[in-house]
Scaffold this motif. Structure first.
Motif, PDB file in Angstrom:
ATOM      1  N   LEU A   1       0.913  -1.084  -0.026  1.00  0.00           N
ATOM      2  CA  LEU A   1       0.105   0.082  -0.093  1.00  0.00           C
ATOM      3  C   LEU A   1       0.837   1.184   0.217  1.00  0.00           C
ATOM      4  CD1 LEU A   1      -2.799   0.973  -0.037  1.00  0.00           C
ATOM      5  CD2 LEU A   1      -3.177   0.469   2.455  1.00  0.00           C
ATOM      6  N   ASP A   2       0.839   1.945  -1.031  1.00  0.00           N
ATOM      7  CA  ASP A   2       1.679   3.009  -1.220  1.00  0.00           C
ATOM      8  C   ASP A   2       1.337   4.501  -0.943  1.00  0.00           C
ATOM      9  OD1 ASP A   2       4.150   4.508  -2.466  1.00  0.00           O
ATOM     10  OD2 ASP A   2       3.815   4.141  -4.464  1.00  0.00           O
ATOM     11  N   ASP A   3       1.999   5.277  -0.535  1.00  0.00           N
ATOM     12  CA  ASP A   3       1.751   6.650   0.082  1.00  0.00           C
ATOM     13  C   ASP A   3       0.693   6.521   1.246  1.00  0.00           C
ATOM     14  OD1 ASP A   3       3.186   7.446  -2.235  1.00  0.00           O
ATOM     15  OD2 ASP A   3       1.527   8.063  -3.434  1.00  0.00           O
ATOM     16  N   PHE A   4       1.120   5.661   2.155  1.00  0.00           N
ATOM     17  CA  PHE A   4       0.079   5.378   3.201  1.00  0.00           C
ATOM     18  C   PHE A   4      -0.094   6.678   4.131  1.00  0.00           C
ATOM     19  CE2 PHE A   4      -1.755   4.078   7.284  1.00  0.00           C
ATOM     20  CZ  PHE A   4      -2.984   3.536   6.945  1.00  0.00           C
TER      21      PHE A   4
ATOM     22  N   ALA B   1       9.541   2.811   4.706  1.00  0.00           N
ATOM     23  CA  ALA B   1       9.400   4.113   4.808  1.00  0.00           C
ATOM     24  C   ALA B   1      10.068   4.908   3.589  1.00  0.00           C
ATOM     25  CB  ALA B   1      10.056   4.877   6.007  1.00  0.00           C
ATOM     26  N   GLU B   2       9.270   5.926   2.815  1.00  0.00           N
ATOM     27  CA  GLU B   2       9.892   6.134   1.414  1.00  0.00           C
ATOM     28  C   GLU B   2      10.092   7.757   1.904  1.00  0.00           C
ATOM     29  OE1 GLU B   2       6.958   6.053  -1.363  1.00  0.00           O
ATOM     30  OE2 GLU B   2       5.543   7.524  -0.350  1.00  0.00           O
ATOM     31  N   GLY B   3      11.294   8.115   0.980  1.00  0.00           N
ATOM     32  CA  GLY B   3      11.640   9.695   1.105  1.00  0.00           C
ATOM     33  C   GLY B   3      12.664   9.866   2.321  1.00  0.00           C
TER      34      GLY B   3
HETATM   35 MG    MG Z   1       5.005   6.342  -2.622  1.00  0.00          MG
END
Ligand code: MG
Ligand code: C2E
Ligand code: MG
Ligand code: MG
Length: 292
Positions: free
Chosen positions: A179-182, A236-238
């Motif tokens: 699930l992206d950009d949660f 964790a992204e970014g």
């Molecule tokens: Mg994302």
């Protein structure tokens, strides 16, 4: 003279509007030709396991090298491609290219590498999606468990009964789901348990101020805890700083992705990382990251 300037502004505004409408139409048209003209390529961004510092896999990110404008951001052209339905053909190209590349990495002696592919809402609604993915896996020879599909909340929260059914069919062929950009959408944490997903990717907007903003920090902690209690892994992204990495490691986030480790890079650079001739900066993870 204010009145005159006012009138000119209106005129200018109208001109600017029609200019942007024209630009959009041109870009839409160019987009239609882009696949046939081989203007797309994929870059790959490493996903790093926090407790080992290893690159577990990569996320494929689409790049469009426009003949006149140069690189056009996916944030600009992916929505366009969704509106016109072209994302279906483009998305199929992305899946096929990413699976073939990953199978090539496996054959070159790196058999554990996974690849994540972003799937848009429009693609997800195609009744043939599951069959298409099964075909691509069969044709490229990639085992399903090495393909991960990144879906946003908007994709799986569509008000349709067959969403969960589609997710289950995808799980049945053996791919994993993220699930992206949660946190950016409208779903609650407890909603997560309704969906057969494997990974929750915490949106980069929460990670950005994680060390200075107490509410971003507690939200991130809550997402990690909730993910674990549901048997999911948290990514964790970014991640851009050691401070952010330290926080995430301390709170047992499973994987990290971000400029701290690497920007999205060409498959050639990933080759070099795999064979050890190019070492990701975070191969020296700080001590606090070695938790287990
Ligand atoms: Mg994302
Ligand atoms: P996303 O899937 O959430 O991808 C993460 C975006 O954040 C990528 O932008 C990535 O380059 C960027 N990023 C990664 N690490 C950092 C960091 O440390 N700091 C900052 N500031 N940014 C970071 P990108 O490549 O421009 O892609 C933007 C969005 O476009 C993606 O968001 C995804 O929603 C969409 N997209 C990209 N490729 C595809 C594709 O093949 N298919 C579909 N449907 N959408 C795609
Ligand atoms: Mg993504
Ligand atoms: Mg995003």
């Amino acid at each position: 003279n204010v009145k005159e300037r006012g009138r000119n502004d209106v005129q200018f505004h109208t001109l600017a509007m029609s200019e942007s409408v024209r630009q959009r139409a041109t870009l839409e048209n160019d987009l239609r030709l882009a696949l046939g003209r081989s203007e797309f390529r994929l870059d790959y961004q490493p996903k790093i396991q926090v407790n080992t510092g290893r690159m577990r896999g990569v996320e494929a990110l689409l790049r469009w090298d426009h003949p006149e404008h140069g690189l056009v951001s996916p944030a600009r052209f992916v929505p366009l491609a969704e509106d016109t339905g072209q994302i279906v053909a483009i998305g199929e190209w992305v899946l096929r290219t990413a699976c073939a590349q990953t199978q090539a990495w496996h054959a070159a002696g790196y058999p554990d590498l996974t690849v994540s592919v972003n799937v848009s809402a429009c693609q997800f609604r195609q009744p043939e999606l599951v069959d298409t993915i099964a075909d691509i896996l069969a044709q490229t020879g990639l085992e399903a468990r090495y393909l991960d599909l990144e879906l946003t909340e908007g994709v799986i929260m569509q008000d349709r009964d067959d969403v969960i059914e589609t997710l289950r069919s995808l799980k049945k062929i053996g791919v994993t789901l993220s699930l992206d950009d949660f946190g950016t959408g409208y779903s609650s944490l407890s909603y997560l348990k309704r969906f057969p997903i494997d990974f929750v990717k915490i949106d980069q907007s929460f990670i950005h101020d994680i060390t200075t903003n107490p509410s971003d920090a507690s939200l991130t902690k809550a997402i990690i805890t909730m993910a674990h209690s549901l048997g999911l892994k948290a990514i964790a992204e970014g991640v851009e700083t050691d401070g952010q990495l330290g926080f995430l490691a301390k709170h047992r986030c499973d994987e990290v992705q971000g400029y701290l480790f690497s920007r999205p890079v060409s498959s050639t650079i990933i080759d070099a990382v795999l064979c050890g001739s190019f070492v990701l900066p975070s191969s020296d993870l700080p001590d606090h990251c070695h938790l287990h």
